[in-house]
Design a protein around this motif. Structure first.
Motif, short mmCIF file in Angstrom:
data_model
loop_
_atom_site.label_atom_id
_atom_site.label_comp_id
_atom_site.label_asym_id
_atom_site.label_seq_id
_atom_site.Cartn_x
_atom_site.Cartn_y
_atom_site.Cartn_z
N ALA A 194 -6.72 -38.77 -52.85
CA ALA A 194 -6.77 -37.49 -54.29
C ALA A 194 -8.25 -37.04 -54.19
CB ALA A 194 -5.59 -37.63 -55.34
N ARG A 195 -9.46 -37.43 -54.62
CA ARG A 195 -10.26 -37.39 -54.59
C ARG A 195 -10.83 -36.10 -54.43
NH1 ARG A 195 -13.24 -34.76 -56.12
NH2 ARG A 195 -16.14 -35.11 -57.49
N PRO A 196 -11.22 -36.05 -53.20
CA PRO A 196 -11.52 -34.52 -52.52
C PRO A 196 -10.75 -33.16 -52.76
CG PRO A 196 -10.94 -36.53 -50.71
CD PRO A 196 -10.34 -37.12 -52.07
N PHE A 197 -9.81 -33.26 -52.81
CA PHE A 197 -9.36 -32.17 -53.82
C PHE A 197 -8.75 -32.39 -55.10
CE2 PHE A 197 -6.61 -33.96 -50.12
CZ PHE A 197 -7.03 -33.51 -48.65
N MET A 198 -9.69 -32.50 -56.06
CA MET A 198 -9.19 -32.40 -57.21
C MET A 198 -10.81 -32.15 -57.93
SD MET A 198 -8.19 -36.19 -58.47
CE MET A 198 -7.25 -35.60 -60.06
N SER A 199 -10.80 -30.79 -58.65
CA SER A 199 -12.16 -30.08 -59.38
C SER A 199 -12.43 -30.62 -60.71
CB SER A 199 -11.93 -28.59 -58.92
OG SER A 199 -10.87 -28.22 -59.37
N ALA A 200 -13.11 -29.78 -61.37
CA ALA A 200 -13.24 -29.55 -62.48
C ALA A 200 -12.22 -29.46 -63.35
CB ALA A 200 -14.56 -28.72 -62.74
N GLY A 201 -11.79 -29.97 -64.03
CA GLY A 201 -10.65 -29.57 -65.13
C GLY A 201 -9.29 -30.41 -64.29
N ALA A 202 -9.63 -31.80 -63.41
CA ALA A 202 -8.60 -32.01 -62.77
C ALA A 202 -8.36 -33.54 -64.09
CB ALA A 202 -8.77 -32.65 -61.88
N ARG A 203 -7.33 -33.95 -64.14
CA ARG A 203 -7.17 -35.52 -65.22
C ARG A 203 -6.22 -36.23 -64.11
NH1 ARG A 203 -10.35 -32.94 -66.46
NH2 ARG A 203 -10.09 -31.93 -69.03
N ILE A 204 -6.65 -37.63 -64.27
CA ILE A 204 -5.64 -38.56 -63.76
C ILE A 204 -4.63 -39.31 -65.08
CG2 ILE A 204 -5.54 -40.95 -62.97
CD1 ILE A 204 -8.09 -39.64 -61.84
N SER A 205 -3.79 -39.66 -65.55
CA SER A 205 -2.63 -39.75 -65.97
C SER A 205 -2.20 -41.14 -66.06
CB SER A 205 -2.05 -39.31 -67.14
OG SER A 205 -0.88 -38.73 -65.98
N VAL A 206 -2.08 -42.31 -66.35
CA VAL A 206 -1.44 -43.82 -66.43
C VAL A 206 0.31 -43.81 -67.44
CG1 VAL A 206 -1.64 -46.10 -66.07
CG2 VAL A 206 -3.26 -44.35 -64.61
N THR A 207 1.20 -44.82 -67.27
CA THR A 207 1.38 -44.64 -68.22
C THR A 207 1.31 -46.35 -68.54
OG1 THR A 207 3.46 -43.10 -66.93
CG2 THR A 207 4.40 -45.63 -68.05
N GLY A 208 0.65 -46.56 -69.25
CA GLY A 208 0.52 -47.32 -70.49
C GLY A 208 1.17 -48.29 -71.32
N SER A 209 0.82 -49.71 -71.68
CA SER A 209 2.64 -50.65 -72.50
C SER A 209 1.43 -51.45 -73.16
CB SER A 209 3.15 -50.76 -71.68
OG SER A 209 3.72 -52.29 -71.81
N MET A 210 2.22 -51.56 -74.37
CA MET A 210 1.96 -52.58 -75.44
C MET A 210 1.15 -53.59 -74.66
SD MET A 210 4.84 -53.03 -77.40
CE MET A 210 6.66 -53.37 -77.24
N ALA A 211 2.00 -53.93 -73.78
CA ALA A 211 1.79 -55.45 -72.68
C ALA A 211 0.67 -55.44 -72.25
CB ALA A 211 3.07 -55.57 -72.15
N ALA A 212 -0.56 -54.95 -72.59
CA ALA A 212 -2.03 -55.50 -72.49
C ALA A 212 -2.20 -55.83 -73.54
CB ALA A 212 -2.61 -53.85 -72.21
N ASP A 213 -1.29 -55.45 -74.09
CA ASP A 213 -2.57 -56.25 -75.81
C ASP A 213 -1.08 -57.61 -76.45
OD1 ASP A 213 -4.74 -54.51 -76.40
OD2 ASP A 213 -3.70 -53.03 -76.78
N GLN A 214 -0.15 -57.35 -76.17
CA GLN A 214 1.12 -58.71 -76.98
C GLN A 214 1.61 -58.63 -75.36
OE1 GLN A 214 2.37 -56.28 -79.43
NE2 GLN A 214 0.85 -55.84 -81.19
N PRO A 215 1.40 -59.64 -74.61
CA PRO A 215 2.08 -59.57 -73.59
C PRO A 215 3.18 -60.72 -73.80
CG PRO A 215 0.07 -61.18 -73.28
CD PRO A 215 -0.32 -60.54 -74.31
N TRP A 216 3.96 -60.09 -72.64
CA TRP A 216 5.67 -61.10 -72.99
C TRP A 216 5.13 -62.51 -71.97
CZ3 TRP A 216 11.02 -61.20 -70.43
CH2 TRP A 216 11.98 -61.08 -70.99
N GLU A 217 5.24 -64.34 -72.32
CA GLU A 217 5.21 -64.97 -71.28
C GLU A 217 5.51 -65.11 -70.37
OE1 GLU A 217 7.55 -66.22 -74.67
OE2 GLU A 217 6.09 -64.97 -74.87
N ARG A 218 7.18 -64.70 -70.85
CA ARG A 218 7.77 -65.07 -69.92
C ARG A 218 8.17 -64.23 -69.03
NH1 ARG A 218 14.02 -65.31 -72.39
NH2 ARG A 218 14.08 -65.34 -70.44
#
Length: 218
Positions: free
Chosen positions: A122-146
């Motif tokens: 995507a980078r060649p088509f992105m200019s100043a003001g463009a944004r990247i967003s990601v759906t994060g999760s509390m699993a990053a800090d509080q993982p479920w071991e299963r």
């Protein structure tokens, strides 16, 4: 094309579909990458009824060549990519003693590696003001071991977002992980639509207030 464009990676019926609808309602055209043709068709119809021009590609985003080609085609068609939203992750119910290295790497390829693939395309088509967003999760800090690989994916993708943000900031492009600190539900503060609202708000954050991680606590 004059309308802003969002590419939704990992498009499905949950948060990613809500993100696509929210951005369409805000005047964006939409490109969808997903694995379920029926879901893509339903989303395309819904988004079109909201006034968005919609393109879609049914593919496995861990197929690097196919994912790059699809994003490139979208960019060449629209001439711009203003937002890339990344949603995929793998849920595999295995604890660390039963999870194999091959399974872990396969899951990370989806939940982390595919972000690299699609951002680079995507980078060649992105200019100043463009944004990247990601759906994060509390699993990053509080993982479920299963489901041990999920926490690894979410920690890894958040770390990658921080690096992307630092790398792209000099060009006016920013990246953010919205950490959902709750379980998705059909009602209440953690519905897909409410999470999509939080992602919209994060993407619209002014440059001087930007953070590469934003918690959503409901």
């Amino acid at each position: 094309m004059s309308k802003p464009v969002i590419v939704v990676v990992g498009a499905g019926p949950g948060v990613s579909g809500s993100v696509a609808r929210r951005f369409a309602d805000e005047g964006h055209d939409v490109a969808l990458l997903g694995q379920d043709q029926q879901v893509l068709d339903q989303l395309t119809t819904d988004l079109g009824a909201r006034g968005a021009a919609v393109g879609h590609a049914c593919l496995d985003v861990t197929d690097e060549e196919a994912a790059r080609d699809a994003v490139r085609r979208f960019g060449e068609h629209t001439g711009r990519i203003d937002v890339l939203h990344f949603n995929p992750s793998a849920f595999r119910e295995k604890d660390p003693l039963s999870l194999t290295v091959a399974e872990l790497l396969a899951d990370v390829a989806l939940g982390v590696g595919a972000l690299l693939t699609t951002v680079q395309a995507a980078r060649p088509f992105m200019s100043a003001g463009a944004r990247i967003s990601v759906t994060g999760s509390m699993a990053a800090d509080q993982p479920w071991e299963r489901a041990a690989s999920l926490g690894v994916q979410k920690a890894g993708v958040r770390n990658l977002v921080h690096s992307l943000d630092k790398t792209l900031a000099p060009d006016g492009i920013r990246a953010v992980s919205v950490t959902v600190r709750g379980s998705l539900a059909r009602q209440g503060a953690f519905t897909p639509d409410r999470v999509a609202d939080a992602i919209w708000d994060a993407v619209r954050t002014p440059e001087d207030e930007w953070r590469s991680e934003v918690p959503y606590d409901g």
